[in-house]
Scaffold this active site. Structure first.
Site, mmCIF file in Angstrom:
data_model
loop_
_atom_site.group_PDB
_atom_site.id
_atom_site.type_symbol
_atom_site.label_atom_id
_atom_site.label_comp_id
_atom_site.label_asym_id
_atom_site.label_seq_id
_atom_site.Cartn_x
_atom_site.Cartn_y
_atom_site.Cartn_z
ATOM 1 N N ASP A 86 0.853 -1.221 -0.026
ATOM 2 C CA ASP A 86 0.031 0.143 0.168
ATOM 3 C C ASP A 86 0.915 1.296 -0.002
ATOM 4 O O ASP A 86 1.895 1.099 0.170
ATOM 5 C CB ASP A 86 -0.762 -0.134 1.316
ATOM 6 C CG ASP A 86 -0.248 0.051 2.642
ATOM 7 O OD1 ASP A 86 0.764 -0.191 2.834
ATOM 8 O OD2 ASP A 86 -0.677 0.768 3.645
ATOM 9 N N GLU A 150 -0.041 -1.036 5.885
ATOM 10 C CA GLU A 150 1.199 -0.465 6.752
ATOM 11 C C GLU A 150 0.797 1.066 7.109
ATOM 12 O O GLU A 150 1.039 1.789 7.827
ATOM 13 C CB GLU A 150 2.521 -0.567 6.076
ATOM 14 C CG GLU A 150 3.600 -0.328 6.991
ATOM 15 C CD GLU A 150 4.173 1.132 7.253
ATOM 16 O OE1 GLU A 150 4.712 1.341 8.358
ATOM 17 O OE2 GLU A 150 3.758 1.920 6.117
ATOM 18 N N ASP A 177 12.589 -1.092 4.179
ATOM 19 C CA ASP A 177 11.558 -0.067 4.103
ATOM 20 C C ASP A 177 12.061 1.250 4.703
ATOM 21 O O ASP A 177 11.501 1.925 5.468
ATOM 22 C CB ASP A 177 10.208 -0.530 4.835
ATOM 23 C CG ASP A 177 9.252 0.465 4.583
ATOM 24 O OD1 ASP A 177 9.166 1.116 3.467
ATOM 25 O OD2 ASP A 177 8.329 0.279 5.267
ATOM 26 N N HIS A 210 -20.731 35.775 13.318
ATOM 27 C CA HIS A 210 -20.253 36.835 12.594
ATOM 28 C C HIS A 210 -19.070 37.398 13.347
ATOM 29 O O HIS A 210 -19.173 37.820 14.658
ATOM 30 C CB HIS A 210 -21.370 37.965 12.263
ATOM 31 C CG HIS A 210 -20.859 39.252 11.476
ATOM 32 N ND1 HIS A 210 -19.859 39.983 11.916
ATOM 33 C CD2 HIS A 210 -21.474 39.449 10.322
ATOM 34 C CE1 HIS A 210 -19.717 40.819 10.902
ATOM 35 N NE2 HIS A 210 -20.806 40.775 10.040
ATOM 36 N N HIS A 424 6.296 10.074 1.066
ATOM 37 C CA HIS A 424 5.007 10.736 1.650
ATOM 38 C C HIS A 424 4.953 12.069 1.000
ATOM 39 O O HIS A 424 3.861 12.762 1.440
ATOM 40 C CB HIS A 424 4.974 10.705 3.109
ATOM 41 C CG HIS A 424 5.015 9.673 3.771
ATOM 42 N ND1 HIS A 424 4.586 9.274 5.277
ATOM 43 C CD2 HIS A 424 5.321 8.072 3.460
ATOM 44 C CE1 HIS A 424 4.642 7.944 5.494
ATOM 45 N NE2 HIS A 424 5.048 7.227 4.365
HETATM 46 N N1 BES Z 1 8.524 3.216 5.549
HETATM 47 C C1 BES Z 1 8.191 4.216 6.351
HETATM 48 C C2 BES Z 1 8.867 4.417 7.594
HETATM 49 C C3 BES Z 1 10.250 4.605 7.582
HETATM 50 C C4 BES Z 1 10.648 5.771 6.611
HETATM 51 C C5 BES Z 1 11.409 4.284 8.484
HETATM 52 C C6 BES Z 1 12.085 6.156 6.534
HETATM 53 C C7 BES Z 1 12.451 4.532 8.396
HETATM 54 C C8 BES Z 1 12.978 5.813 7.428
HETATM 55 C C9 BES Z 1 6.742 3.540 6.702
HETATM 56 O O1 BES Z 1 6.143 3.287 5.629
HETATM 57 C C10 BES Z 1 5.851 4.694 7.498
HETATM 58 O O2 BES Z 1 5.607 5.782 6.635
HETATM 59 N N2 BES Z 1 5.572 4.523 8.500
HETATM 60 C C11 BES Z 1 4.613 5.532 9.203
HETATM 61 C C12 BES Z 1 4.001 4.773 10.391
HETATM 62 C C13 BES Z 1 2.603 4.278 10.213
HETATM 63 C C14 BES Z 1 2.026 3.713 11.730
HETATM 64 C C15 BES Z 1 1.655 5.080 9.460
HETATM 65 C C16 BES Z 1 5.382 6.511 9.802
HETATM 66 O O3 BES Z 1 6.506 6.370 10.006
HETATM 67 O O4 BES Z 1 4.740 7.907 9.557
HETATM 68 MN MN MN Z 2 7.075 1.898 4.234
HETATM 69 MN MN MN Z 3 5.349 5.210 4.538
#
Ligand code: BES
Ligand code: MN
Ligand code: MN
Length: 451
Positions: A86, A150, A177, A210, A424
């Protein structure tokens, strides 16, 4: 042999990854439910074609989990590969230079949502597996568990893990990841932060008013919320919630020194982000602030009129989404409770406050002394010509702590992304060099781990 196979097949590997990247598997958006399932099915098929004995979709209360398996020898060690198919929502769409679900290569990088997080990364494992199968060089049993929730907190994963202990039996968990320091300096992540996430709602009057007629006499929930949020940090960048730091494990001077010995160029960091200065908790370096210290950030804030032009209104409600990154030995449930109590106590009598908890996750630290870590280290030395440095990443992968708790298994976080890959964010990307070298490193890991 490994290098040669990757070189020969790299064009196909990339085309296959692009097909995966074209599917908008946004787990947070129910309109994409069908796309998420299609993605799961494609991943299942790819694991099957790569040579697995079995590959299936396991249904959950949410999106399905892809599970596949290859047994080569009951006496050989078993590696459980975890990843997620995802992706995060792609917005703001207008900031992308090319559409998020039309993978495009520019300057040796693949641009697409999920290119690095995590499609491009878990796909390296499927290709490393294919390679080892084709070359009859697979020395370990392999299990794949690629989930589809995830990015929304893996709500259905704990139950799956608890009810499938036998199916998940392994000697180590392997996850790609996370990020490397750079293509010149490999690293292995040995720490991840935990997470506590809440949504807050501040209510003033029982209706929008208002802003001229009532302004100055009735509380404006946006003004109040802004003040409450601002008060959550003191002048030293410390979080003001009572008890927040009680369980924070302090590192020894030697451990901190080791962490700060990793190459880090503050000037380049600021330049890349377009900022004149960094901020954070007094007494800690930037690497420490993101690696070993807890934080609190407002992720979204809204209320009142945000449309075109100006509307004079004193809104009834204001909202914010707030995340707290946690470090050992903070507990997400406890931190959420401390936050809630404190936040409610901050509210003046002129407003009402509601706090709704979202998902959370525990922080994790992985050992550097295990056989699996050593094998990963050997693999990096062989492929990159340099020993990897252990690092602490600021992001969260809650499943790592869960695997340890429920299955007693350690994880090796062998990630090949870069912090600058725009995870992100708009224009997420993944280097083709990272992808190809990652496949080679993973294939080499199996060789060392079976020794
Ligand atoms: N892969 C990321 C986490 C990550 C990114 C770890 C870069 C180390 C370096 C993972 O997909 C992620 O985004 N996790 C979320 C947490 C989740 C509970 C929504 C996050 O870290 O915000
Ligand atoms: Mn990830
Ligand atoms: Mn992520």
């Amino acid at each position: 042999m490994v290098k040669q196979y990757i070189h020969q097949h790299q064009e196909r590997f990339l085309q296959e990854l692009f097909e995966l990247l074209r599917l908008p598997s946004v787990s947070a958006d129910s309109r994409h439910k069908g796309d998420v399932r299609k993605t799961a099915e494609l991943v299942r098929q790819r694991i099957q074609e790569a040579g697995a004995d079995t590959a299936e979709l396991v249904e959950t209360n949410g999106h399905p989990i892809v599970f596949g398996e290859k047994r080569v020898d009951p006496a050989a060690p078993t590696v459980l590969v975890y990843g997620h198919y995802d992706v995060q929502p792609p917005d703001p769409l207008e900031r992308w230079h090319t559409p998020p679900f039309e993978p495009t290569v520019r300057e040796g990088k693949i641009y697409a949502r999920g290119a690095c997080d995590d499609k491009g990364q878990f796909y390296m494992h499927i290709k490393a597996f294919e390679l080892l199968m084709k070359q009859q060089a697979l020395t370990c049993n392999v299990k794949f568990m690629i989930e589809g929730e995830e990015e929304v907190g893996s709500d259905n994963l704990p139950l799956f893990v608890k009810t499938h202990r036998d199916k998940l039996k392994a000697d180590v968990i392997l996850i790609s990841d996370t990020a490397l320091i750079s293509l010149d300096q490999p690293s292995i992540t040995v720490g991840l932060r935990g997470l506590s996430y809440v949504e807050v709602e501040v209510t003033g009057a029982n209706r929008d008013l208002h802003s001229g007629v009532y302004g100055g006499a009735v509380a404006n929930p946006i003004n109040v919320l802004a003040k409450m949020i601002a008060s959550l940090h003191d002048e030293n960048g410390r979080i003001t919630i009572p008890g927040f730091y009680d369980r924070v494990a302090e590192l020894s001077a030697a451990e901190r020194q080791a962490l700060n010995n990793a190459p880090f160029d503050l000037a380049a960091y600021k330049k890349e982000l377009g900022i004149a200065e960094v901020i954070g908790e007094k007494g800690y370096t930037t690497l420490e602030r993101t690696g070993i210290r807890p934080t609190l950030d407002c992720n979204g804030i809204w209320g009142g009129y945000t449309g075109e032009g100006a509307k004079t209104v004193l809104p009834s409600k204001a909202y914010a989404k707030i995340s707290m990154r946690l470090v050992p030995d903070q507990q997400p449930a406890e931190i959420t409770e401390l936050f809630t109590k404190h936040f409610i106590s901050l509210a003046p009598p002129s407003v009402r406050v509601k706090v709704t908890p979202h998902h959370g996750g525990e922080p994790a630290v992985t050992p550097t002394t295990s056989k699996a870590y050593k094998a990963a280290e050997e693999a990096f030395k062989e492929v990159w010509g340099k020993a990897p440095i252990p690092t602490r990443d600021g992001g969260s992968i809650p499943i790592v702590a869960l695997f340890k708790k429920e299955l007693g298994l350690d994880t090796v976080l062998m990630g090949f992304g870069l912090d600058s890959d725009a995870l992100h964010s708009p224009n997420e990307h993944y280097g083709i060099a990272n992808f190809l070298r990652g496949i080679e490193t993973i294939a080499t890991f199996y060789k060392h781990f079976a020794k």
